[in-house]
Design a protein around this motif. Sequence first.
Motif, PDB file in Angstrom:
ATOM      1  N   GLU A   1       7.884   2.244  -0.952  1.00 21.65           N
ATOM      2  CA  GLU A   1       7.809   3.168   0.181  1.00 21.65           C
ATOM      3  C   GLU A   1       6.378   3.287   0.718  1.00 21.65           C
ATOM      4  N   LEU A   2       5.399   3.213  -0.165  1.00 20.78           N
ATOM      5  CA  LEU A   2       4.007   3.238   0.303  1.00 20.78           C
ATOM      6  C   LEU A   2       3.701   2.021   1.164  1.00 20.78           C
ATOM      7  N   ILE A   3       4.176   0.843   0.739  1.00 22.76           N
ATOM      8  CA  ILE A   3       3.972  -0.363   1.552  1.00 22.76           C
ATOM      9  C   ILE A   3       4.675  -0.207   2.898  1.00 22.76           C
ATOM     10  N   ARG A   4       5.891   0.302   2.872  1.00 22.24           N
ATOM     11  CA  ARG A   4       6.680   0.414   4.105  1.00 22.24           C
ATOM     12  C   ARG A   4       6.039   1.354   5.115  1.00 22.24           C
ATOM     13  N   HIS A   5       5.413   2.429   4.627  1.00 17.98           N
ATOM     14  CA  HIS A   5       4.866   3.430   5.548  1.00 17.98           C
ATOM     15  C   HIS A   5       3.382   3.210   5.867  1.00 17.98           C
ATOM     16  N   LEU A   6       2.627   2.629   4.941  1.00 17.69           N
ATOM     17  CA  LEU A   6       1.186   2.485   5.161  1.00 17.69           C
ATOM     18  C   LEU A   6       0.814   1.163   5.826  1.00 17.69           C
ATOM     19  N   TYR A   7       1.584   0.097   5.542  1.00 19.37           N
ATOM     20  CA  TYR A   7       1.285  -1.185   6.165  1.00 19.37           C
ATOM     21  C   TYR A   7       1.828  -1.190   7.596  1.00 19.37           C
ATOM     22  N   PRO A   8       1.069  -1.719   8.552  1.00 21.82           N
ATOM     23  CA  PRO A   8       1.562  -1.749   9.941  1.00 21.82           C
ATOM     24  C   PRO A   8       2.911  -2.453  10.052  1.00 21.82           C
ATOM     25  N   GLN A   9       3.872  -1.768  10.651  1.00 18.37           N
ATOM     26  CA  GLN A   9       5.240  -2.272  10.786  1.00 18.37           C
ATOM     27  C   GLN A   9       5.779  -2.736   9.424  1.00 18.37           C
ATOM     28  N   GLY A  10       5.562  -1.879   8.431  1.00 18.61           N
ATOM     29  CA  GLY A  10       5.899  -2.252   7.062  1.00 18.61           C
ATOM     30  C   GLY A  10       7.382  -2.421   6.803  1.00 18.61           C
ATOM     31  N   SER A  11       8.237  -1.874   7.670  1.00 19.98           N
ATOM     32  CA  SER A  11       9.672  -2.034   7.480  1.00 19.98           C
ATOM     33  C   SER A  11      10.168  -3.416   7.896  1.00 19.98           C
ATOM     34  N   ASN A  12       9.364  -4.135   8.660  1.00 13.34           N
ATOM     35  CA  ASN A  12       9.779  -5.433   9.189  1.00 13.34           C
ATOM     36  C   ASN A  12       9.304  -6.569   8.291  1.00 13.34           C
TER      37      ASN A  12
END
Length: 327
Positions: free
Chosen positions: A139-150
């Motif tokens: 979840e940290l990667i998904r929210h902190l990295y730019p467009q982390g959900s993609n």
Amino acid sequence: MSSVRPGWRLIPVGGFNRETDRMAELLVQQLVNWITLGCIYALLAIGFSLIFGVLNVIHFSHGDVAMTAPFITLALAQALATALGASGPAWLVLAVPVAVLAVGLIGVLLDKVVIRRFRDAPAMMALVATVALGIVIRELIRHLYPQGSNPHAFPRLVSGMAFEISGVAISWFALLVVVLTVALVAMLFVFLRMTPLGLRIRAASEDRVVARMMGIRDARVFRATFFIASAIGAIAGLLFASYAGVTRFDFGVMAGLLGFSAAVIGGLGSMPGAILGGLIIAGIEVLAQTFVPDGASYRLVFVFLLVIAVLIFRPAGLLGRTVMEKV
């Protein structure tokens, strides 16, 4: 009148040769895929086995820790390109070693903050804690990295073809995976058997209480174990993303399951077992995709059926040792 029987047809000799050539090419190509995937899974499994062998803890967030390496590499690459104007593969040469070092330190930090508090706790508590830790990392990667959900494209660490075997071009990437895996396994073997710190790690894995009585400091052994396991996992994560050509925030789940399954099949705590388990799982995947209709959709079914069978008939794994515990 033709002498050929109805329903039969003559096949030119050249047709047999072409069919044989195609089968040889398919065999060589799948063999290369098997060895490449097997090496990546083996590196993931080695991290699980190393941590379990020393701490007797199943680190279920190991796959998520390993798969932070591609994101750290991409972030560093973008920063270097922006700051220095670097282009092409130059940024990979700088970003990859830094990412491996960073993930090794992340592993040490996670042990110090979370995992060490469950070393002497019931196994279920450590299991739940590390599963939860993996969710936090994703979840940290998904929210902190730019467009982390993609999904994010990840380049091949090396490109081009090295040589040919039976008409099949062997890529430099496949060669890199094999050579790097062999080198890391050899270095780990030498480290664990011929260095003072490696001997302390082996002593702690055999009997932590006796090792403590002999003056071996637990903290140093655990830090070294987590750093080595996490750094090797980072290398496996980079190879995994490079092989797939893409990385996602949730790749750690699959990488962790495959690495853990390889360790279970080979025997948790066994380095040779981790390598054997990685090769077996990769072999099942390749065979399923090659010979089973729509095998790519069912490859994991066969993999985890084998895991279940091993747990039923050989709980210690193929090369693991059955440990007797007093109750």
